[in-house]
Write a protein that holds these residues in place. Sequence first.
Motif, PDB file in Angstrom:
ATOM      1  N   ILE A  14       0.814  -1.221   0.000  1.00 23.91           N
ATOM      2  CA  ILE A  14       0.000   0.000   0.000  1.00 23.91           C
ATOM      3  C   ILE A  14       0.848   1.273   0.000  1.00 23.91           C
ATOM      4  N   ALA A  70       5.974   2.743   2.149  1.00 23.15           N
ATOM      5  CA  ALA A  70       6.209   1.708   3.170  1.00 23.15           C
ATOM      6  C   ALA A  70       6.931   0.553   2.495  1.00 23.15           C
ATOM      7  N   SER A  73       9.022  -6.170   5.124  1.00 17.05           N
ATOM      8  CA  SER A  73      10.189  -6.882   5.665  1.00 17.05           C
ATOM      9  C   SER A  73       9.736  -8.282   6.036  1.00 17.05           C
ATOM     10  N   LEU A 292      -3.155   3.690  12.736  1.00 17.44           N
ATOM     11  CA  LEU A 292      -2.209   3.696  11.618  1.00 17.44           C
ATOM     12  C   LEU A 292      -2.647   4.526  10.413  1.00 17.44           C
ATOM     13  N   GLY A 293      -3.923   4.706  10.244  1.00 24.77           N
ATOM     14  CA  GLY A 293      -4.397   5.527   9.125  1.00 24.77           C
ATOM     15  C   GLY A 293      -4.091   7.009   9.318  1.00 24.77           C
ATOM     16  N   GLU A 310       7.378   9.820   6.195  1.00 28.32           N
ATOM     17  CA  GLU A 310       6.660   8.564   5.926  1.00 28.32           C
ATOM     18  C   GLU A 310       5.568   8.307   6.956  1.00 28.32           C
ATOM     19  N   THR A 312       3.647   5.927   9.615  1.00 29.93           N
ATOM     20  CA  THR A 312       4.264   4.878  10.443  1.00 29.93           C
ATOM     21  C   THR A 312       3.775   3.487  10.066  1.00 29.93           C
ATOM     22  N   HIS A 313       2.689   3.413   9.289  1.00 30.36           N
ATOM     23  CA  HIS A 313       2.199   2.079   8.948  1.00 30.36           C
ATOM     24  C   HIS A 313       3.128   1.370   7.955  1.00 30.36           C
ATOM     25  N   GLY A 314       2.907   0.064   7.825  1.00 27.99           N
ATOM     26  CA  GLY A 314       3.711  -0.723   6.908  1.00 27.99           C
ATOM     27  C   GLY A 314       3.017  -0.900   5.561  1.00 27.99           C
ATOM     28  N   SER A 315       3.362  -1.964   4.867  1.00 21.53           N
ATOM     29  CA  SER A 315       2.896  -2.161   3.493  1.00 21.53           C
ATOM     30  C   SER A 315       1.557  -2.895   3.418  1.00 21.53           C
ATOM     31  N   PRO A 317       0.262  -5.951   3.327  1.00 27.37           N
ATOM     32  CA  PRO A 317       0.176  -6.799   2.133  1.00 27.37           C
ATOM     33  C   PRO A 317      -1.225  -7.371   1.900  1.00 27.37           C
ATOM     34  N   TYR A 319      -3.972  -5.977   1.907  1.00 29.99           N
ATOM     35  CA  TYR A 319      -4.815  -5.076   1.123  1.00 29.99           C
ATOM     36  C   TYR A 319      -4.162  -4.637  -0.182  1.00 29.99           C
ATOM     37  N   VAL A 327      -7.273   1.562   1.675  1.00 27.27           N
ATOM     38  CA  VAL A 327      -6.580   2.080   2.862  1.00 27.27           C
ATOM     39  C   VAL A 327      -6.649   3.607   2.951  1.00 27.27           C
ATOM     40  N   ASN A 328      -6.453   4.071   4.149  1.00 28.07           N
ATOM     41  CA  ASN A 328      -6.568   5.499   4.444  1.00 28.07           C
ATOM     42  C   ASN A 328      -5.274   6.226   4.057  1.00 28.07           C
ATOM     43  N   ASP A 369     -11.408   2.097   7.899  1.00 27.97           N
ATOM     44  CA  ASP A 369     -10.960   2.142   9.305  1.00 27.97           C
ATOM     45  C   ASP A 369     -11.795   3.140  10.097  1.00 27.97           C
TER      46      ASP A 369
HETATM   47  P1  NAI Z   1       0.954  -2.709   8.625  1.00 29.19           P
HETATM   48  O1  NAI Z   1       1.102  -1.344   9.214  1.00 29.19           O
HETATM   49  O2  NAI Z   1       1.366  -2.879   7.235  1.00 29.19           O
HETATM   50  O3  NAI Z   1      -0.555  -3.145   8.726  1.00 29.19           O
HETATM   51  C1  NAI Z   1      -1.215  -3.522   9.925  1.00 29.19           C
HETATM   52  C2  NAI Z   1      -2.692  -3.290   9.787  1.00 29.19           C
HETATM   53  O4  NAI Z   1      -2.973  -1.926  10.043  1.00 29.19           O
HETATM   54  C3  NAI Z   1      -3.252  -3.517   8.401  1.00 29.19           C
HETATM   55  O5  NAI Z   1      -3.574  -4.836   8.183  1.00 29.19           O
HETATM   56  C4  NAI Z   1      -4.467  -2.627   8.439  1.00 29.19           C
HETATM   57  O6  NAI Z   1      -5.487  -3.274   9.129  1.00 29.19           O
HETATM   58  C5  NAI Z   1      -3.989  -1.456   9.210  1.00 29.19           C
HETATM   59  N1  NAI Z   1      -3.471  -0.364   8.374  1.00 29.19           N
HETATM   60  C6  NAI Z   1      -2.164  -0.121   8.049  1.00 29.19           C
HETATM   61  N2  NAI Z   1      -2.085   0.972   7.288  1.00 29.19           N
HETATM   62  C7  NAI Z   1      -3.339   1.419   7.116  1.00 29.19           C
HETATM   63  C8  NAI Z   1      -3.915   2.521   6.425  1.00 29.19           C
HETATM   64  N3  NAI Z   1      -3.158   3.402   5.748  1.00 29.19           N
HETATM   65  N4  NAI Z   1      -5.249   2.664   6.450  1.00 29.19           N
HETATM   66  C9  NAI Z   1      -6.015   1.824   7.116  1.00 29.19           C
HETATM   67  N5  NAI Z   1      -5.553   0.770   7.795  1.00 29.19           N
HETATM   68  C10 NAI Z   1      -4.223   0.566   7.809  1.00 29.19           C
HETATM   69  O7  NAI Z   1       1.752  -3.705   9.589  1.00 29.19           O
HETATM   70  P2  NAI Z   1       2.017  -5.271   9.436  1.00 29.19           P
HETATM   71  O8  NAI Z   1       0.844  -5.953   8.834  1.00 29.19           O
HETATM   72  O9  NAI Z   1       2.493  -5.686  10.759  1.00 29.19           O
HETATM   73  O10 NAI Z   1       3.242  -5.393   8.455  1.00 29.19           O
HETATM   74  C11 NAI Z   1       3.126  -5.568   7.042  1.00 29.19           C
HETATM   75  C12 NAI Z   1       4.482  -5.386   6.417  1.00 29.19           C
HETATM   76  O11 NAI Z   1       4.901  -4.023   6.569  1.00 29.19           O
HETATM   77  C13 NAI Z   1       5.569  -6.231   7.062  1.00 29.19           C
HETATM   78  O12 NAI Z   1       6.392  -6.735   6.059  1.00 29.19           O
HETATM   79  C14 NAI Z   1       6.315  -5.255   7.958  1.00 29.19           C
HETATM   80  O13 NAI Z   1       7.639  -5.628   8.148  1.00 29.19           O
HETATM   81  C15 NAI Z   1       6.199  -3.984   7.160  1.00 29.19           C
HETATM   82  N6  NAI Z   1       6.267  -2.743   7.953  1.00 29.19           N
HETATM   83  C16 NAI Z   1       6.894  -1.688   7.362  1.00 29.19           C
HETATM   84  C17 NAI Z   1       6.926  -0.463   7.980  1.00 29.19           C
HETATM   85  C18 NAI Z   1       7.497   0.673   7.237  1.00 29.19           C
HETATM   86  O14 NAI Z   1       7.655   0.616   6.028  1.00 29.19           O
HETATM   87  N7  NAI Z   1       7.810   1.769   7.892  1.00 29.19           N
HETATM   88  C19 NAI Z   1       6.366  -0.249   9.331  1.00 29.19           C
HETATM   89  C20 NAI Z   1       5.658  -1.421   9.825  1.00 29.19           C
HETATM   90  C21 NAI Z   1       5.646  -2.608   9.166  1.00 29.19           C
END
Ligand code: NAI
Length: 399
Positions: A14, A70, A73, A292-293, A310, A312-315, A317, A319, A327-328, A369
């Motif tokens: 995302i 994002a 990893s 995270l949104g 950036e 703080t949320h990740g990628s 996957p 979605y 996503v937001n 969200d």
């Molecule tokens: P994530 O932040 O990607 O997602 C966790 C959950 O948060 C999602 O499933 C969704 O429900 C919600 N979410 C995240 N972003 C959103 C948005 N913009 N709008 C609405 N809902 C949102 O964390 P996750 O699933 O633990 O990690 C996925 C991948 O991302 C992993 O490979 C991880 O290593 C990586 N990651 C990368 C980061 C970065 O690039 N700074 C930070 C955190 C995780």
Amino acid sequence: MAKRTIVSLPGDGIGRVVLEETIRVLEAAGFEANYVEGDIGWEFWTKEGNPLPQRTIDLLEEHKVALFGAITSKPKDEAFEELAPELKEKGLVYSSPIVGLRQHFGLDICLRPCKSYIGNPLNFVKRGIGDEIVEPAVDVAIFRQNTEGLYGGVEWTNPNEKVYEGLLTHPKFVKNFGSTPKEELSVSTRIFTKKATERILRAAFDHAVKYGYKSVTVCEKPNVIRETSGMMYKMALQMQTADYPQIELWNTNIDAQMMWLTKNPETYGVIVAGNMFGDIVSDGFAGLIGGLGFACSAQYNPDSGVAVFEPTHGSAPKYADFPTSIVNPIAMIESACMMLDFLDENKISAKIRKAVAEVISEGKTRTYDMMKMPGRVDVVEKGAASTTQMADAIISKLG
Ligand code: NAI
Ligand code: MG
């Protein structure tokens, strides 16, 4: 003036869509820039064995400022499995490109602001006197030291003789761990330098002055972690006395702070902490303003001017491959506003933030969200806004 060049680092999942929508918002708001895309993330790990290719570092070296989506990893073994077959013999080990950027450019200042928008259905509420529902207005700016401390990577399992001998010089080590066999010891260090501590404190106080916050809170644990937390608080006190007498200096322990953040989050202004406690307390506050949104961040080096903005949320996957992205984008858009502030484009950032505030308070356009829906493919059919619709709504309010 020549147009600025911004390095866009979409990364994975995302990250790509939120960055694309954010650039659309920036352009609609009148921010004039060229964007050059930098390669970063999983694809470059699997194809080239490096998630942060040198050409991307060169781009940032040249243009200084980046917007980052994002990255994905994965644990070491999985990372190895996904490497292209011809790279498997090369002894490559995956390491996070975000940490790589931080280290290469010395991005030691991390700022994570958490400010609640009026009308956000995800805002934290609590019960007040007589069970009245109260919604505290949260407005904190968290400064996290980004390169040292517990995340500095200086650690051992079964430490070598020299390290072990060094540890034995400390009476507390002898008393508490002296009878444990060396092979059964794991040690992670928490190293603070005066230089980096001074820089993060200075950034926090300057921010308080610039944006009119009345207090800076050092959120550590100086009564127990006497050397590192103790040094940070002592330096903060000296700095405040000498240079920032108009700002109040508060001192909280990280554990107590996590409790207080649901009791009286409206009380705090600027918060400053070491790497790990800063990570914890910023996630805590982000939860109060919508999660995270909504959680945005900046990482920068005040000397070189290299800065990466950036969400703080990740990628996310799960979605990433939806035919319509759900996503937001607000966390990424807010991160871009921080970039505009950094570039002294305050009028444009104010315009975008006002538009976001209007969309949120109006309540007509809400991503899944904000609707408190489980994130499924059909949320848009059920009335949630898609990523693009949210960006459109914000653009329509830019006026
Ligand atoms: P994530 O932040 O990607 O997602 C966790 C959950 O948060 C999602 O499933 C969704 O429900 C919600 N979410 C995240 N972003 C959103 C948005 N913009 N709008 C609405 N809902 C949102 O964390 P996750 O699933 O633990 O990690 C996925 C991948 O991302 C992993 O490979 C991880 O290593 C990586 N990651 C990368 C980061 C970065 O690039 N700074 C930070 C955190 C995780
Ligand atoms: Mg975190």
